[in-house]
Design a protein around this motif. Sequence first.
Motif, mmCIF file in Angstrom:
data_model
loop_
_atom_site.group_PDB
_atom_site.id
_atom_site.type_symbol
_atom_site.label_atom_id
_atom_site.label_comp_id
_atom_site.label_asym_id
_atom_site.label_seq_id
_atom_site.Cartn_x
_atom_site.Cartn_y
_atom_site.Cartn_z
ATOM 1 N N UNK A 311 0.855 -1.196 0.000
ATOM 2 C CA UNK A 311 0.000 0.000 0.000
ATOM 3 C C UNK A 311 0.888 1.242 0.000
ATOM 4 N N UNK A 312 0.511 2.162 -0.871
ATOM 5 C CA UNK A 312 1.335 3.362 -1.020
ATOM 6 C C UNK A 312 0.647 4.554 -0.356
ATOM 7 N N UNK A 313 1.437 5.311 0.383
ATOM 8 C CA UNK A 313 0.893 6.565 0.958
ATOM 9 C C UNK A 313 1.370 7.665 0.033
ATOM 10 N N UNK A 314 0.507 8.060 -0.878
ATOM 11 C CA UNK A 314 0.979 8.961 -1.925
ATOM 12 C C UNK A 314 0.920 10.429 -1.530
ATOM 13 N N UNK A 351 3.816 11.962 -7.970
ATOM 14 C CA UNK A 351 2.814 11.630 -6.968
ATOM 15 C C UNK A 351 3.125 10.221 -6.493
ATOM 16 N N UNK A 352 3.789 10.100 -5.335
ATOM 17 C CA UNK A 352 4.210 8.763 -4.922
ATOM 18 C C UNK A 352 4.428 8.646 -3.427
ATOM 19 N N UNK A 353 4.913 7.462 -3.024
ATOM 20 C CA UNK A 353 5.152 7.181 -1.607
ATOM 21 C C UNK A 353 6.608 7.540 -1.291
ATOM 22 N N UNK A 354 6.769 8.603 -0.510
ATOM 23 C CA UNK A 354 8.097 9.152 -0.213
ATOM 24 C C UNK A 354 9.055 8.091 0.332
ATOM 25 N N UNK A 355 8.550 7.294 1.329
ATOM 26 C CA UNK A 355 9.417 6.320 1.991
ATOM 27 C C UNK A 355 9.894 5.235 1.013
ATOM 28 N N UNK A 437 8.672 0.331 -8.005
ATOM 29 C CA UNK A 437 8.487 1.120 -9.240
ATOM 30 C C UNK A 437 7.204 0.680 -9.946
ATOM 31 N N UNK A 438 6.982 -0.623 -10.032
ATOM 32 C CA UNK A 438 5.768 -1.121 -10.689
ATOM 33 C C UNK A 438 4.518 -0.704 -9.925
ATOM 34 N N UNK A 439 4.589 -0.689 -8.591
ATOM 35 C CA UNK A 439 3.426 -0.252 -7.806
ATOM 36 C C UNK A 439 3.088 1.210 -8.093
ATOM 37 N N UNK A 440 4.071 1.965 -8.570
ATOM 38 C CA UNK A 440 3.843 3.367 -8.940
ATOM 39 C C UNK A 440 3.508 3.496 -10.432
#
Length: 464
Positions: A311-314, A351-355, A437-440
């Motif tokens: 799960x991404x916290x974007x 627009x993505x998950x910083x961590x 990368x694929x999750x983004x």
Amino acid sequence: MKRKLSTQLSLGFVIIVLIAISLISLTANSLINLQFEKYVAEQQKSLSEEMAGVLAPQYDSDTGEWNLDYIHGFGMYALKDGYIIKVYDAEKTVVWDAENHDMTLCHQIMLDISSRMEEKRPEWDGTFLTCRYNLTQNGAIVGYLDVSYYSPYYFSESEFRFLDSLNQILFIVGALSIAGAAIAGVVLARRLSAPIAKTTEITREISEGNYSIRFESAVGTQELEELRKAVNHMAESLEKQETLRRQLTSDVAHELRTPIANVSSQLEAILEEVWEPTPERLQSCYQELGRISSIVSDLEKLRQIEAENLSLKKEPVDLLELSQAVRATFEPELERKGLICTVTGESAVVWGDQKRLHQVIMNLVSNAIKYSSGGGQLHLSIEDQPTAAALIVEDQGCGIPETDLPFIFERFYRADRSRNRKTGGAGIGLTIVKAIVHAHNGTISVESQEGRGSRFTVVLPKKT
Ligand code: ADP
């Protein structure tokens, strides 16, 4: 009971042809008959009218005589065709009458026609009708003609033969089509069922663990060709998975065996008081335990990433800022190895998950450092494109052999095993990078030359 594909297809084709032929025969028959009846009825009517035209000139107005020879010949000829004619003069006195002339023949012909029609057309409802026509010369009536024939129509022997041969043709075409349909069904079914049977056989082999089997020969049908490719692809993936699984087991065992053996032999010597528990020896045990725990934590990380619920916290993330932060983190290590690391490019916000993105850059830079010998250069560049942002990590390290390139993103894959053991990698850093990368919805690619260096390119869409 399950029917074979060939039986089903042939049966299906034959049924379709049967329906088509029956429909064609029915409509063609009734249409042809209807049209033919209409045509014959019109023919008969116009023939009667033409007779009046032919007989009128047989009256000689000068002598007041009729050409009886001609009328007789004409009358007998018409009688054979089923027309009974009677010619009167202007005073309605009979000039020539077929019935008077040969009563028996007339009755015989009428009987022939009606019995023929009743036999072949039970629904036929013909009546013997008499029509009267004026015989005129220059507008003046010189006589009258009575023509009697079966109305509304009747068919001669040859007309019946014509209709019969039409039906025969339809029957032959029908029979040939049915045979053709059955053959086409069998041929088509063979073409379809052969690759299906082969696929079944191959999937059975695969299920029994023979992952090296492939469906080699191409298939002409598009969908079946797709199926063939899918089966081959499945076998390939399973083969790869199986190799990786085997490799994983042996790798984990191998990786753990050395530090465990080291720790246990040292602890054993200390317990047996062969060795003094000096701080250096305890430090060495501690380092070995650190190696074990890093392998276990790598495995744990991988499990988490592969659990698919990544799960991404974007939020808006600036790749340039992130790269500079990563560079700063590695400062001591870069210095220690005598490497120069530059970060260039423009600020690019995705627009993505910083961590997670931080982890991507960390892994790539860590690899670049790990696989670079002293004195080289590292280069991070950011490109801001209209819809995406690209991050490029370049090094002048040992590079990756071409044969290994397709596999470096696989779990536990390490290009040079003996060398990499020394570098401490377990072969999952790039697997984690790829998953993030694929999750983004991004892509990652690599170019590398052995001995020259590597270049990893990550492209991330700005809006996902
Ligand atoms: P590891 O933990 O072994 O570094 P990775 O998944 O990060 O595992 O990388 C897989 C393999 O790809 C490495 O073992 C190494 O052989 C190769 N590799 C990755 N990055 C580089 C690089 N920058 N230069 C050369 N080889 C690399």
